[in-house]
Design an enzyme around this catalytic site. Structure first.
Site, PDB file in Angstrom:
ATOM      1  N   ARG A  45       3.031   8.654  -1.422  1.00  0.00           N
ATOM      2  CA  ARG A  45       3.565   7.592  -0.457  1.00  0.00           C
ATOM      3  C   ARG A  45       4.837   7.678   0.872  1.00  0.00           C
ATOM      4  O   ARG A  45       5.188   6.110   0.065  1.00  0.00           O
ATOM      5  CB  ARG A  45       3.529   6.188  -1.517  1.00  0.00           C
ATOM      6  CG  ARG A  45       1.864   5.247  -1.453  1.00  0.00           C
ATOM      7  CD  ARG A  45       0.709   6.075  -1.708  1.00  0.00           C
ATOM      8  NE  ARG A  45      -0.562   5.474  -1.365  1.00  0.00           N
ATOM      9  CZ  ARG A  45      -1.116   4.278  -1.934  1.00  0.00           C
ATOM     10  NH1 ARG A  45      -0.329   4.116  -3.688  1.00  0.00           N
ATOM     11  NH2 ARG A  45      -2.502   3.687  -0.849  1.00  0.00           N
ATOM     12  N   GLN A  99       1.402   9.163   6.111  1.00  0.00           N
ATOM     13  CA  GLN A  99       1.113   7.517   5.809  1.00  0.00           C
ATOM     14  C   GLN A  99       0.222   8.152   6.378  1.00  0.00           C
ATOM     15  O   GLN A  99      -0.665   8.024   6.270  1.00  0.00           O
ATOM     16  CB  GLN A  99       2.157   6.800   6.282  1.00  0.00           C
ATOM     17  CG  GLN A  99       2.510   5.371   5.627  1.00  0.00           C
ATOM     18  CD  GLN A  99       3.576   4.506   6.445  1.00  0.00           C
ATOM     19  OE1 GLN A  99       3.067   4.537   7.526  1.00  0.00           O
ATOM     20  NE2 GLN A  99       4.168   3.687   6.089  1.00  0.00           N
ATOM     21  N   ASP A 120      -2.934   9.350   4.562  1.00  0.00           N
ATOM     22  CA  ASP A 120      -3.225   8.610   3.086  1.00  0.00           C
ATOM     23  C   ASP A 120      -4.357   7.348   3.079  1.00  0.00           C
ATOM     24  O   ASP A 120      -4.930   6.903   3.676  1.00  0.00           O
ATOM     25  CB  ASP A 120      -2.398   7.309   3.195  1.00  0.00           C
ATOM     26  CG  ASP A 120      -1.845   6.678   1.720  1.00  0.00           C
ATOM     27  OD1 ASP A 120      -2.731   6.754   0.834  1.00  0.00           O
ATOM     28  OD2 ASP A 120      -1.005   6.143   1.673  1.00  0.00           O
ATOM     29  N   SER A 139      -4.793   4.880   1.551  1.00  0.00           N
ATOM     30  CA  SER A 139      -4.671   3.133   1.793  1.00  0.00           C
ATOM     31  C   SER A 139      -6.094   3.422   3.666  1.00  0.00           C
ATOM     32  O   SER A 139      -6.180   2.388   3.134  1.00  0.00           O
ATOM     33  CB  SER A 139      -3.536   3.701   2.728  1.00  0.00           C
ATOM     34  OG  SER A 139      -2.584   3.748   2.142  1.00  0.00           O
TER      35      SER A 139
HETATM   36  P1  NAD Z   1      -3.078  -0.159  -6.380  1.00  0.00           P
HETATM   37  O1  NAD Z   1      -4.707  -0.329  -5.106  1.00  0.00           O
HETATM   38  O2  NAD Z   1      -2.859   0.741  -7.497  1.00  0.00           O
HETATM   39  O3  NAD Z   1      -2.855  -2.113  -6.784  1.00  0.00           O
HETATM   40  C1  NAD Z   1      -3.376  -2.487  -6.586  1.00  0.00           C
HETATM   41  C2  NAD Z   1      -2.549  -3.705  -6.970  1.00  0.00           C
HETATM   42  O4  NAD Z   1      -2.470  -4.224  -8.173  1.00  0.00           O
HETATM   43  C3  NAD Z   1      -1.064  -3.310  -6.651  1.00  0.00           C
HETATM   44  O5  NAD Z   1      -0.582  -3.991  -5.631  1.00  0.00           O
HETATM   45  C4  NAD Z   1      -0.495  -3.273  -8.298  1.00  0.00           C
HETATM   46  O6  NAD Z   1       0.889  -4.196  -8.259  1.00  0.00           O
HETATM   47  C5  NAD Z   1      -1.560  -4.707  -8.199  1.00  0.00           C
HETATM   48  N1  NAD Z   1      -1.552  -4.782 -10.120  1.00  0.00           N
HETATM   49  C6  NAD Z   1      -1.811  -4.050 -11.325  1.00  0.00           C
HETATM   50  N2  NAD Z   1      -1.428  -4.991 -12.310  1.00  0.00           N
HETATM   51  C7  NAD Z   1      -0.785  -5.930 -12.242  1.00  0.00           C
HETATM   52  C8  NAD Z   1      -1.107  -7.409 -12.705  1.00  0.00           C
HETATM   53  N3  NAD Z   1      -1.429  -7.075 -13.895  1.00  0.00           N
HETATM   54  N4  NAD Z   1      -1.187  -8.030 -12.385  1.00  0.00           N
HETATM   55  C9  NAD Z   1      -0.880  -8.518 -11.029  1.00  0.00           C
HETATM   56  N5  NAD Z   1      -0.706  -7.556  -9.883  1.00  0.00           N
HETATM   57  C10 NAD Z   1      -0.949  -6.336 -10.640  1.00  0.00           C
HETATM   58  O7  NAD Z   1      -2.453  -0.730  -4.928  1.00  0.00           O
HETATM   59  P2  NAD Z   1      -2.269   0.684  -3.536  1.00  0.00           P
HETATM   60  O8  NAD Z   1      -2.835  -0.484  -2.272  1.00  0.00           O
HETATM   61  O9  NAD Z   1      -2.625   2.027  -4.038  1.00  0.00           O
HETATM   62  O10 NAD Z   1      -0.277   0.524  -3.316  1.00  0.00           O
HETATM   63  C11 NAD Z   1       0.375   0.582  -4.613  1.00  0.00           C
HETATM   64  C12 NAD Z   1       1.540   0.904  -3.689  1.00  0.00           C
HETATM   65  O11 NAD Z   1       1.670   1.856  -2.730  1.00  0.00           O
HETATM   66  C13 NAD Z   1       2.669  -0.817  -3.588  1.00  0.00           C
HETATM   67  O12 NAD Z   1       4.001  -0.522  -3.599  1.00  0.00           O
HETATM   68  C14 NAD Z   1       2.204  -0.112  -1.739  1.00  0.00           C
HETATM   69  O13 NAD Z   1       3.458  -0.635  -1.029  1.00  0.00           O
HETATM   70  C15 NAD Z   1       2.719   1.213  -1.405  1.00  0.00           C
HETATM   71  N6  NAD Z   1       1.698   2.170  -0.379  1.00  0.00           N
HETATM   72  C16 NAD Z   1       2.926   2.233   0.276  1.00  0.00           C
HETATM   73  C17 NAD Z   1       2.779   3.282   1.400  1.00  0.00           C
HETATM   74  C18 NAD Z   1       3.802   3.855   2.163  1.00  0.00           C
HETATM   75  O14 NAD Z   1       4.736   3.820   2.070  1.00  0.00           O
HETATM   76  N7  NAD Z   1       3.261   4.793   2.794  1.00  0.00           N
HETATM   77  C19 NAD Z   1       1.132   3.632   1.991  1.00  0.00           C
HETATM   78  C20 NAD Z   1       0.248   2.719   0.921  1.00  0.00           C
HETATM   79  C21 NAD Z   1       0.640   1.718   0.122  1.00  0.00           C
END
Ligand code: NAD
Length: 365
Positions: A120, A125, A128, A131
């Site tokens: 990530r 991006q 990804d 995402s």
């Molecule tokens: P995910 O699908 O793994 O999880 C979904 C969300 O559920 C997450 O935000 C997580 O914090 C939340 N969660 C887990 N347990 C929880 C609980 N007990 N109570 C409430 N919420 C809870 O997440 P994702 O969409 O794959 O994103 C993961 C991370 O990657 C995030 O920090 C996101 O910003 C980051 N990201 C970065 C990039 C990038 O920079 N290129 C791209 C995509 C995502």
């Protein structure tokens, strides 16, 4: 260099790993692209369109017998047996739940690039796929909720009476959660959101939604921006503090996931009992146990007057756009995997780039 695009065979999977638009670009780059007949049918891409884009239409076995095979879902053992020794596979390999797939791949020296392992980071991006597909899931979750809900989302004032805006609560503010917030806002709902990672507060506010602040005594921020599993005390406290907020919701969209772990329970049966008749819960974590224990995977059920939606593959419910985004992610990854040398395409050393190094599945995984 041959690229194969087989038809997906997992039940209910409508996506395809490449689209005519992307095939055209791959052919211009010098790849010869073999598309299985009917591969794009469920996503509304016809064989004729692939052919016009420069692909050769082939049968299943030929689509798997390519130097690089593009898949949405991990191949079955039978499909792996059709692959060439030493070939490259790109797709979601779903490495958390191994059922012999990895061994079958390693036995044939197949280098599998797991899209869920693309780091990530900013440079990755455009590759990804987690995402791009989560974004679609977040959007579609709200559409499914609206479809089940017997009321309006926006404030309505008409000569026949008025309706209050729906109160939507989004739990888990990752990529899917952010898109769910944005979509529910666009539909005119009052939106509240909660995540265990403190940095999401700003993101919730920036979308015009209201953050739910809970003091659960610890942060859920884990490695690489993902959430970590909370202690049992924090889980109990979280459930207790969330309960009053959740009971007020008409619509709950739950997206809380922890990589390779069962989904955390955020919505207890007691909360469901206390919710208003006709409320809707769309549980995007249904695949890994659900954020609500009453969710039934693949089903829409009514429990205590609340409609629980337990679909699992939301991107496949929008197969045309999901495939288009997925195909683009793969094309961008191919750009850093393959170089043209003296008019010939060659595979790069996957160890020399942080992205390919991280995506490559290894025997110790
Ligand atoms: P995910 O699908 O793994 O999880 C979904 C969300 O559920 C997450 O935000 C997580 O914090 C939340 N969660 C887990 N347990 C929880 C609980 N007990 N109570 C409430 N919420 C809870 O997440 P994702 O969409 O794959 O994103 C993961 C991370 O990657 C995030 O920090 C996101 O910003 C980051 N990201 C970065 C990039 C990038 O920079 N290129 C791209 C995509 C995502």
């Amino acid at each position: 260099m041959k690229i194969g695009v087989p038809k997906e065979t997992v039940t209910g999977e409508k996506r395809v790993a490449s689209t005519p638009d992307i095939v055209k670009k791959l052919v211009i780059k010098g790849f010869s692209v073999l598309v299985a007949r009917g591969a794009g049918e469920a996503a509304h891409f016809t064989d004729d369109e692939y052919q016009a884009a420069g692909a050769t239409l082939v049968d299943t076995a030929e689509a798997f017998a390519a130097d690089i095979v593009l898949k949405v879902r991990k191949p079955s053992l039978e499909e792996i047996s059709m692959m060439i020794d030493g070939a490259v596979l790109i797709g979601f390999i779903e490495i958390c739940e191994d059922d012999g797939t990895l061994k079958a791949l390693f036995d044939k020296n197949i280098r599998a690039m797991a899209l869920e392992r693309v780091p990530r980071i900013s440079r990755a991006q455009s590759m990804d796929a987690l995402s791009s597909q989560s974004n679609i899931a977040g959007y579609r979750a709200v559409i499914e909720a609206a479809n089940q809900f017997g009321r309006f989302f926006p404030l309505m004032m008409t000569s026949a009476g008025s309706a209050k805006p729906a109160r939507v609560v989004v739990l888990g503010v990752g990529v899917a959660g952010l898109q769910a917030i944005a979509t529910a806002k666009r539909l005119g709902a009052e939106v509240y959101a909660y995540d265990v990672r403190p940095e999401t507060r700003e993101q919730i506010l920036s979308l015009g939604a209201k953050p739910i602040d809970l003091d659960i005594g610890e942060s859920g921020a884990g490695e690489g921006g993902y959430a970590k599993e909370l202690s049992d005390e924090a889980k109990a406290r979280q459930q207790q503090l969330l309960a009053d907020e959740l009971c007020k919701a008409h619509i709950l969209i739950t997206t809380a996931l922890i990589p390779c772990r069962p989904a955390p329970v955020l919505v207890t049966e007691d909360v469901v009992k206390r919710m208003r008749e006709g409320s809707v819960i769309v549980d995007l974590a249904a695949e890994t146990g659900g954020n609500c224990p009453l969710t039934e995977k693949h089903q829409v059920v009514n429990k205590h007057g609340v409609i629980l939606v337990g679909h699992t593959n939301y991107p496949s419910r929008m197969p045309s756009d999901a495939s288009a985004f997925f195909a683009k992610n793969i094309a961008n990854l191919l750009d850093i995997m393959v170089t043209s040398q003296e008019g010939k395409l060659v595979l790069n050393d996957f160890e020399t780039d942080e992205i390919t190094q991280s995506a490559l599945v290894r025997p110790e995984a």
